[in-house]
Design an enzyme around this catalytic site. Structure first.
Site, PDB file in Angstrom:
ATOM      1  N   LYS A   1     -27.171 -12.293  29.865  1.00 39.96           N
ATOM      2  CA  LYS A   1     -27.082 -11.953  28.432  1.00 39.96           C
ATOM      3  C   LYS A   1     -26.425 -13.092  27.675  1.00 39.96           C
ATOM      4  O   LYS A   1     -26.873 -13.477  26.601  1.00 39.96           O
ATOM      5  CB  LYS A   1     -26.267 -10.672  28.224  1.00 39.96           C
ATOM      6  CG  LYS A   1     -26.980  -9.402  28.625  1.00 39.96           C
ATOM      7  CD  LYS A   1     -26.155  -8.203  28.196  1.00 39.96           C
ATOM      8  CE  LYS A   1     -26.719  -6.931  28.756  1.00 39.96           C
ATOM      9  NZ  LYS A   1     -25.847  -5.793  28.556  1.00 39.96           N
TER      10      LYS A   1
ATOM     11  N   HIS B   1     -52.927  -1.882  50.505  1.00 40.70           N
ATOM     12  CA  HIS B   1     -53.957  -2.910  50.361  1.00 40.70           C
ATOM     13  C   HIS B   1     -53.386  -4.179  49.744  1.00 40.70           C
ATOM     14  O   HIS B   1     -54.127  -5.013  49.245  1.00 40.70           O
ATOM     15  CB  HIS B   1     -55.121  -2.348  49.525  1.00 40.70           C
ATOM     16  CG  HIS B   1     -55.691  -1.112  50.156  1.00 40.70           C
ATOM     17  ND1 HIS B   1     -56.827  -1.112  50.943  1.00 40.70           N
ATOM     18  CD2 HIS B   1     -55.232   0.173  50.171  1.00 40.70           C
ATOM     19  CE1 HIS B   1     -57.047   0.119  51.388  1.00 40.70           C
ATOM     20  NE2 HIS B   1     -56.093   0.914  50.936  1.00 40.70           N
TER      21      HIS B   1
ATOM     22  N   GLU C   1     -28.289  -1.984  40.924  1.00 39.00           N
ATOM     23  CA  GLU C   1     -27.212  -2.296  39.991  1.00 39.00           C
ATOM     24  C   GLU C   1     -25.869  -1.783  40.517  1.00 39.00           C
ATOM     25  O   GLU C   1     -24.819  -2.295  40.149  1.00 39.00           O
ATOM     26  CB  GLU C   1     -27.519  -1.678  38.621  1.00 39.00           C
ATOM     27  CG  GLU C   1     -27.101  -2.566  37.476  1.00 39.00           C
ATOM     28  CD  GLU C   1     -27.653  -2.128  36.130  1.00 39.00           C
ATOM     29  OE1 GLU C   1     -27.987  -2.991  35.331  1.00 39.00           O
ATOM     30  OE2 GLU C   1     -27.737  -0.907  35.875  1.00 39.00           O
TER      31      GLU C   1
HETATM   32  O1  PA5 Z   1     -26.830   1.339  34.180  1.00 32.99           O
HETATM   33  C1  PA5 Z   1     -26.461   0.630  33.251  1.00 32.99           C
HETATM   34  O2  PA5 Z   1     -25.304   0.646  32.859  1.00 32.99           O
HETATM   35  C2  PA5 Z   1     -27.422  -0.286  32.524  1.00 32.99           C
HETATM   36  O3  PA5 Z   1     -28.643  -0.316  33.130  1.00 32.99           O
HETATM   37  C3  PA5 Z   1     -27.584   0.187  31.087  1.00 32.99           C
HETATM   38  O4  PA5 Z   1     -28.049   1.487  31.097  1.00 32.99           O
HETATM   39  C4  PA5 Z   1     -28.546  -0.691  30.320  1.00 32.99           C
HETATM   40  O5  PA5 Z   1     -28.100  -2.019  30.384  1.00 32.99           O
HETATM   41  C5  PA5 Z   1     -28.640  -0.241  28.874  1.00 32.99           C
HETATM   42  O6  PA5 Z   1     -27.378  -0.239  28.277  1.00 32.99           O
HETATM   43  P1  PA5 Z   1     -27.092   0.515  26.919  1.00 32.99           P
HETATM   44  O7  PA5 Z   1     -27.306   1.972  27.106  1.00 32.99           O
HETATM   45  O8  PA5 Z   1     -25.683   0.170  26.586  1.00 32.99           O
HETATM   46  O9  PA5 Z   1     -28.070  -0.048  25.900  1.00 32.99           O
END
Ligand code: PA5
Length: 436
Positions: free
Chosen positions: A424, A310, A289
Site C-alpha cells: 500500500k 485438466h 492472511e
Molecule cells: O482481513 C482483513 O483485515 C483485510 O483483508 C481487509 O478486510 C481488507 O484489507 C479490507 O479492509 P477494509 O475493510 O478496512 O476496507
C-alpha cells in the site's frame, strides 16, 4: 441431517498416531489461549462469541434494510475488498441459483447483485456503470478502515453516479458498513446521512462474515441469516466443548501443522461444485492472511474440480511433492438429472445409464482423491450437509476457529496483517499521495 464432518483417513500414510499425540498438546494450548483471550492478537477475537453474542438490534436493522433494498432496486452493488468482500460473495454464490443474476426478476424476487471495489480496473467499473444506467440501484459500501484504496476509488465513482441519478434521494439508497465511530467512511456517512452498520472493533476483516459486513448483502439475496447464525452457533458449541479427538476443528489445525512440519508447504482446497468457488477464495484469504508471517505458513491454493484436473491436475499428480489437499464437499447435490439410455451409444456412455450426474461427480471425487494419495498428496475431506445457510454457517465458524488455533500453533499472530501495509505504501508513493 448430518453436520459438518472431517474425514482424515486418507492422511494415515503421512500422519502417524505419534504425530497426532505430539501435536495434541499444542492445539489444546492454542485453543486455551484463544478462549481465555491470552493469545497474540487477543483484541481481535470478538468473532469467537459472535454467533451467540451479537447485537440483536443491529441484526434486526440488517433484516429490515435488506427487505427495503429488495423492494427498492433491481441492482444492488456491494463495494468492498478482502474480508469486506469474500464472505458475502461466497455465501451469495453458494446459496443461490448458479445463474442468479440471469434469472428473471419474477423468479429471483431480489435484486441482481454486483460487486465492485475488489480491483482497480477502469474497464470493470466502466462496464458496471453501463449496466447500472438502466437499473434502479442501491449500494452497500463496506470498509472497516474506511481508507482502503480499491473500495474508496470505486465508491467515489459509484456515489457520484448515484447522486447524478437520484439527487438528494441517493443517500436513502446507499448503506455503509464501517467502524462504529472512526474513519473516513464513517465521517462521510454521517455527513451524507447514509444508514450505517457496524464492523465491531474486535473483529478483523477476514473474520467478519457473520457481522453486517457479510450479513446485509447475504440477506439481500434472500438467504435466511438466522439459519446462518444458528449453524455457526452449533459449530461454536462443538469447537468449544469437544475434546481433541472428537473436535474436527482441532484435528484439522493439528493435521495441517503436522503436514507442514513434514515439508508440505502448500495446502490446496478443492471443490467439486462451481457454487463453492468463492468459499475456496474466502478460505484462501482467511488462512493466507492469518498465517503467512515471519517466514512461516502454508501457501494457500484453490482448485475447482473436475475443471482443473485438466490443468493443475497434472502438477498435483506428478509435480514436486510439496502439497496436501483438502476437499470441501457438499452432500445431497442431486437435482434429478440422470443419464438416459441411447440406442446408438455413439459416445459410449450407456454404462452410466440410470446414474445421476451427482453420483458420477461423487465417483470423480473418490477416484481423484485416491489418485492424489497414491501420488504422495495427503487428502482431507470436509463434508458439509447441504447447500443451505445452516451448513454454511457451520463451515465458516469451523474454518475461523481452526485458523485461529492453527496460526497460534505456528507461533504467529493470526489476527493481524502487517505485510498488507507494505505494498500500500508503495502504491501511495507512486501515486504521489500527500505524506508518502
Ligand atoms: O482481513 C482483513 O483485515 C483485510 O483483508 C481487509 O478486510 C481488507 O484489507 C479490507 O479492509 P477494509 O475493510 O478496512 O476496507
Amino acid at each position: 441431517m448430518n453436520n459438518l464432518e472431517l474425514d482424515y483417513s486418507l492422511t494415515d500414510a503421512f500422519v502417524s498416531q505419534n504425530d497426532m499425540e505430539g501435536m495434541k498438546g499444542k492445539v489444546e494450548e492454542a485453543k486455551k489461549m484463544l478462549l481465555d483471550r491470552s493469545c497474540p492478537g487477543k483484541d481481535y477475537t470478538g468473532w469467537i462469541d459472535l454467533p451467540v453474542d451479537y447485537d440483536k438490534d443491529e441484526f434486526g436493522r440488517i433484516k429490515k434494510a435488506a427487505e427495503r433494498i429488495r423492494g427498492m432496486c433491481d441492482a444492488f452493488v456491494v463495494v468492498g475488498i478482502g474480508g469486506s468482500y469474500l464472505g458475502a460473495k461466497s455465501a451469495i454464490e453458494f446459496l443461490n441459483h448458479s445463474f442468479y443474476n440471469n434469472l428473471s426478476d419474477d423468479s429471483r424476487k431480489a435484486p441482481q447483485i454486483y460487486f465492485a471495489g475488489n480491483n482497480i480496473s477502469e474497464v470493470y467499473l466502466g462496464d458496471l456503470l453501463q449496466i447500472l444506467e438502466k437499473k434502479d440501484v442501491c449500494v452497500n459500501v463496506i470498509s472497516k478502515s474506511g481508507t482502503t484504496l480499491e473500495s474508496a476509488i470505486a465508491f467515489r465513482v459509484l456515489s457520484e453516479f448515484m447522486e447524478k441519478k437520484y439527487g438528494a434521494d441517493a443517500s436513502k439508497r446507499i448503506f455503509a458498513t464501517t467502524d462504529k465511530a472512526r474513519g473516513a467512511l464513517k465521517e462521510l456517512s454521517d455527513e451524507k446521512g447514509y444508514e450505517t452498520f457496524v464492523v465491531p472493533d474486535d473483529v478483523g476483516g477476514r473474520y467478519s462474515v457473520l457481522t453486517a459486513v457479510g450479513l446485509l448483502p447475504i440477506a439481500v439475496s434472500g438467504v435466511d441469516i438466522d439459519a446462518l447464525m444458528a449453524g455457526a452457533a452449533a459449530m461454536r458449541e462443538k469447537c468449544l466443548e469437544k475434546e481433541f479427538y472428537e473436535n474436527d476443528a482441532m484435528l484439522y489445525a493439528a493435521i495441517r501443522n503436522i503436514l507442514y512440519s513434514k515439508g508440505k508447504t502448500v495446502e490446496i482446497v478443492a471443490n467439486y461444485e462451481p457454487s463453492m468457488h468463492y468459499i475456496g477464495e474466502w478460505w484462501k484469504q482467511l488462512f493466507a492472511e492469518s498465517e503467512g508471517k515471519e517466514g512461516k505458513g502454508l501457501y494457500t491454493a484453490t482448485i475447482d474440480l473436475t475443471t482443473d484436473l485438466h490443468s493443475q491436475g497434472q502438477y498435483i499428480q506428478e509435480g514436486p511433492r510439496i502439497m496436501f489437499e483438502t476437499v470441501i464437499s457438499v452432500g445431497s447435490a442431486s437435482c434429478g438429472i440422470v443419464m438416459k439410455h441411447d440406442e446408438n451409444d455413439t459416445d459410449g456412455l450407456n454404462y452410466l445409464e440410470g446414474k445421476s450426474i451427482a453420483y458420477i461427480n461423487g465417483k470423480a471425487l473418490e477416484g481423484t482423491q485416491k489418485a492424489h494419495v497414491d501420488a504422495g498428496v495427503p487428502n482431507l475431506l470436509i463434508k458439509i450437509a447441504g447447500r443451505d445457510a445452516k451448513s454454511l454457517g457451520e463451515l465458516y465458524y469451523f474454518m475461523m476457529f481452526a485458523c485461529g488455533m492453527s496460526g497460534l500453533v505456528l507461533g504467529i499472530n493470526p489476527f493481524d496483517q502487517p505485510g498488507v501495509e507494505y505494498y500500500k505504501r508503495n502504491i501511495f508513493t507512486l501515486l504521489e499521495r500527500p505524506g508518502y
